[in-house]
Design a protein around this motif. Structure first.
Motif, short mmCIF file in Angstrom:
data_model
loop_
_atom_site.label_atom_id
_atom_site.label_comp_id
_atom_site.label_asym_id
_atom_site.label_seq_id
_atom_site.Cartn_x
_atom_site.Cartn_y
_atom_site.Cartn_z
N LEU A 86 0.84 -1.19 0.00
CA LEU A 86 0.00 0.00 0.00
C LEU A 86 0.88 1.24 0.00
CD1 LEU A 86 -3.05 0.85 0.38
CD2 LEU A 86 -2.53 1.07 2.80
N THR A 87 0.59 2.16 -0.93
CA THR A 87 1.37 3.39 -0.99
C THR A 87 0.50 4.55 -0.53
OG1 THR A 87 2.68 2.56 -2.82
CG2 THR A 87 2.66 4.93 -2.52
N PHE A 88 1.04 5.39 0.34
CA PHE A 88 0.31 6.54 0.85
C PHE A 88 0.63 7.72 -0.06
CE2 PHE A 88 0.79 3.49 4.08
CZ PHE A 88 -0.45 3.47 4.70
N ALA A 89 -0.21 7.89 -1.07
CA ALA A 89 0.10 8.89 -2.10
C ALA A 89 -0.12 10.31 -1.59
CB ALA A 89 -0.76 8.64 -3.33
N GLY A 90 -0.97 10.49 -0.62
CA GLY A 90 -1.22 11.83 -0.09
C GLY A 90 -2.26 11.76 1.00
N HIS A 91 -2.76 12.93 1.39
CA HIS A 91 -3.74 12.97 2.48
C HIS A 91 -5.06 12.31 2.09
CE1 HIS A 91 -0.91 16.09 3.62
NE2 HIS A 91 -1.33 15.90 4.84
N ASP A 92 -5.30 12.24 0.81
CA ASP A 92 -6.61 11.77 0.38
C ASP A 92 -6.53 10.59 -0.58
OD1 ASP A 92 -5.41 13.09 -1.63
OD2 ASP A 92 -7.03 14.50 -2.04
N LEU A 93 -5.37 9.99 -0.69
CA LEU A 93 -5.23 8.90 -1.66
C LEU A 93 -4.24 7.85 -1.20
CD1 LEU A 93 -5.88 7.94 -4.68
CD2 LEU A 93 -3.73 9.04 -5.27
N VAL A 94 -4.65 6.59 -1.27
CA VAL A 94 -3.71 5.49 -1.10
C VAL A 94 -3.80 4.61 -2.35
CG1 VAL A 94 -3.70 5.41 1.42
CG2 VAL A 94 -5.39 4.08 0.17
N ARG A 95 -2.71 3.95 -2.65
CA ARG A 95 -2.71 3.04 -3.80
C ARG A 95 -2.51 1.62 -3.27
NH1 ARG A 95 0.58 7.17 -6.38
NH2 ARG A 95 2.44 6.05 -5.70
N LEU A 96 -3.49 0.78 -3.52
CA LEU A 96 -3.41 -0.62 -3.11
C LEU A 96 -2.94 -1.42 -4.31
CD1 LEU A 96 -4.04 -2.86 -1.01
CD2 LEU A 96 -6.37 -2.91 -1.92
N LYS A 97 -1.71 -1.86 -4.25
CA LYS A 97 -1.17 -2.60 -5.40
C LYS A 97 -1.58 -4.07 -5.34
CE LYS A 97 3.01 -3.93 -7.76
NZ LYS A 97 4.41 -4.25 -7.58
#
Lengths: 182, 449
Positions: free
Chosen positions: B185-196
């Protein structure tokens, strides 16, 4: 580094500028990328703690690289593997080769080289890119890549060699003629 | 330029895979000037390739998000400025990873100065880890850090839960995420995570959420307001497209596939985003009341993967309705797991099991949103066929085996204390150890309403 500018922040900033090169140096010593990153991270913690030990007027790169070197030796010792005299000799030679090549100037240019390489990666074929990624990022063996992509081991080896050479040439060209390649 | 033969030799060295003959050859080569130069150049290029190849992934994910944003202007508008700020901050986030590791040193003042000295670029973390299994990692600016409780997470930090679960909170935003084992899981910002890949359970308190929250997967994007949901990315090992599975427990979630097709999935529904499947919201089985498992459902931990749900696991998973079985590849420390969320203060769970070897455990845990992580659970190596009854009465849990209350001597062990607030759902979790074959039948969950 001028004495009047020396503080923890300035030292860290200067040290971090060489981080990529330091990881490369540690990688040569430790033969494992993740361990190399750990060693450099540990070394930078030492830099944070011992920044007062840095002697103004000397090379901060050489100072930090020395700390990284100690950390790589610590990591090698912690592996608890038997080290033969042949291993030690090879280790010394690798250290010498890397220290001779990765000068402060080259270390300084590492980020430009990385940027150029990243740009060049967009110019190679998808298949070649997959192989490069599989080999370098995912650390797959030639055999595993041959299995994944349905090629012979020798075919994978050759393709990787060609792709790498292509990227190397492209990177050099970009660094030599940045405007032409833009 | 390196010859193919030397390239093979250098690669073997870098992989720590030199034969004694190759070791001697390399030693000899490194004793001459040209050989040294050739070797060092090769290592440098190899290092750059590792770094560049690792960055490719993040960049292509960014492009996918940008493509998705073009079909959803609201998302683009929401995340644009924050993302830009995050990128500028990258260069000073790197020292932060080092500083985090050296947090104990008395350089707090210098630390603050480090950030304050760059106008407009405060080191704002997006979230923090509340709890994590040991050996999980956070990759920050190419450096791999050991994940730890209280660790702050910054834009583009990548959490890899190879060793077990991790719990994340977004301070002030009412967002809590449970990241299951084997998830990236990448924490792209305050409002977005990327679940690979992998699975997460997310609770978003709509009253505390100041903007919106999005979860990007390889197959689409989930647009969240106040809700609770489970999300899983399944990527088959054969390189196929895989799928993103969404189950909504509470509230509603908008799921937009990469091709722009979108659907709203409400509470008690699930949907699957995959290139070859219809994007529809279908009803989950109701959780309230009694949940029955089908007689003969069997879990075999070793060698099963969560992407083989069609091979006999489906019925078991569906039997749990709100949960999704997560079967991980069997190694000594990995476990099969099922999760069931259900809201009750008082109730009863009963089932019969048959086990010939191995062990399993059952846990009840407070809802993640409340911030309490005390667990009560029991584990057993008691083989044979037994009937288990678990009575939950607020903070008190009583266990009966074969109609006898908690018998330590029979091989059961109870630990922990349930410290949950009233009216919050509890999470029931079944762990089955590696190499265990367990058959569960007649499971019923009866909340006292």
């Amino acid at each position: 580094m001028d004495k009047q500018y020396i503080n923890a922040e300035a030292i860290m900033k200067a040290a971090l500028k060489y981080q990529d090169a330091l990881v490369t140096y540690a990688y040569a010593m430790l033969q494992d990328w993740a361990s190399a990153e750990d060693a450099v991270q540990d070394a930078l913690v030492v830099v944070m703690n011992k920044w007062q030990d840095f002697k103004p007027g000397t090379s901060i790169y050489a100072w930090v690289r020395q700390i990284v070197h100690f950390k790589t030796l610590e990591a090698i010792r912690s592996r608890q593997r038997e080290i033969t005299t042949e291993d030690e000799k090879l280790q010394d030679l690798v250290q010498g080769a890397m220290e001779g090549y990765l000068t402060e100037e080259r270390a300084d240019g590492q980020s430009s080289r990385l940027k150029a390489l990243q740009e060049c990666m967009s110019s190679i074929s998808r298949g070649a890119l997959d192989l490069i990624t599989g080999f370098y990022r995912d650390a797959n063996s030639y055999e595993k890549l041959a299995e994944i992509y349905g090629r012979s081991v020798e075919g994978v080896r050759k393709m990787l060699y060609r792709s790498r050479r292509q990227l190397d040439e492209c990177t050099r060209k970009r660094l030599d003629n940045p405007e032409e390649c833009a | 330029m390196t010859t193919p033969e030397h390239a093979g030799l250098f690669d073997a060295y870098l992989r720590d895979d030199l034969s004694p003959e190759e070791k001697a050859e390399l030693t000899e080569l490194l004793q001459n000037k040209d050989g040294k130069q050739e070797f060092a150049e090769y290592v440098q290029m190899s290092g750059l390739l590792v770094r560049a190849a690792s960055r490719l992934e993040a960049e292509s994910a960014d492009k996918a998000i940008e493509a998705a944003s073009r079909t959803m202007p609201s998302i683009k508008a929401l995340r644009g400025p924050r993302q830009a700020r995050g990128r500028r901050r990258r260069s000073i986030l790197r020292p932060l990873s080092i500083l985090a590791a050296a947090a104990c040193i008395a350089l707090a003042a210098g630390y603050i100065f480090l950030y304050q000295s760059v106008p407009g670029e405060d080191p704002v973390s997006v979230a923090h880890i509340i709890e994590t299994s040991p050996d999980n990692t956070v990759t920050r600016e190419g450096l791999s850090l050991r994940a730890a409780a209280d660790m702050r997470l910054f834009p583009e930090d990548r959490l890899n839960t190879s060793s077990g679960d991790a719990w994340i909170r977004y301070p002030g935003e009412g967002i809590a995420i449970e990241v299951m084992a084997n998830t990236e899981l990448t924490f792209a910002g305050h409002d977005l995570v990327r679940l690979k890949r992998g699975q997460l359970a997310c609770s978003v308190d709509g009253e505390k959420l100041t903007g919106s929250f999005h979860v990007k997967t390889p197959h689409g994007i989930v647009d969240v307001l106040g809700t609770r949901f489970l999300l899983e990315v399944i990527l088959p090992s054969d390189g196929g497209h895989g799928e993103t599975c969404l189950e909504v427990i509470e509230g509603a979630v908008k799921l937009t596939r990469n091709d722009g097709a979108a659907i709203t999935v409400g509470a008690g529904q699930f949907a699957v985003a995959a290139p070859d499947k219809d994007l529809i919201a279908a009803a989950l089985e109701k959780a309230a009341g009694t949940v029955n498992l089908i007689e003969g459902d069997t879990l075999e931990a070793a060698g099963w993967r969560h992407d083989t749900r069609s091979e006999g696991v489906t019925s078991f998973v569906k039997g749990f309705s709100l949960s999704r079985g997560m079967l991980v590849k069997g190694q000594t420390t990995e476990r099969v797991r099922l999760i069931k969320e259900i809201a009750f203060d008082e109730g009863e769970i009963s089932f019969t099991y048959q086990m010939n070897k191995g062990y399993w455990s059952f846990m009840i845990r407070d809802d993640i949103i409340s911030g309490n992580f005390y667990e009560v659970g029991f584990e057993t190596e008691l083989n044979g066929r037994h009937t288990v009854r678990l009575i939950v009465d607020r903070a008190v849990v009583r266990l009966f085996v074969d109609n006898k209350e908690l018998i330590q001597e029979a091989g059961f062990k109870i630990e922990g204390r349930l410290t949950r607030a009233l009216q919050t759902p509890v999470i029931l979790r079944l762990h089955v150890a590696d190499q265990t074959t367990l058959t569960i039948s007649d499971m019923t969950i009866k909340p006292k309403l």
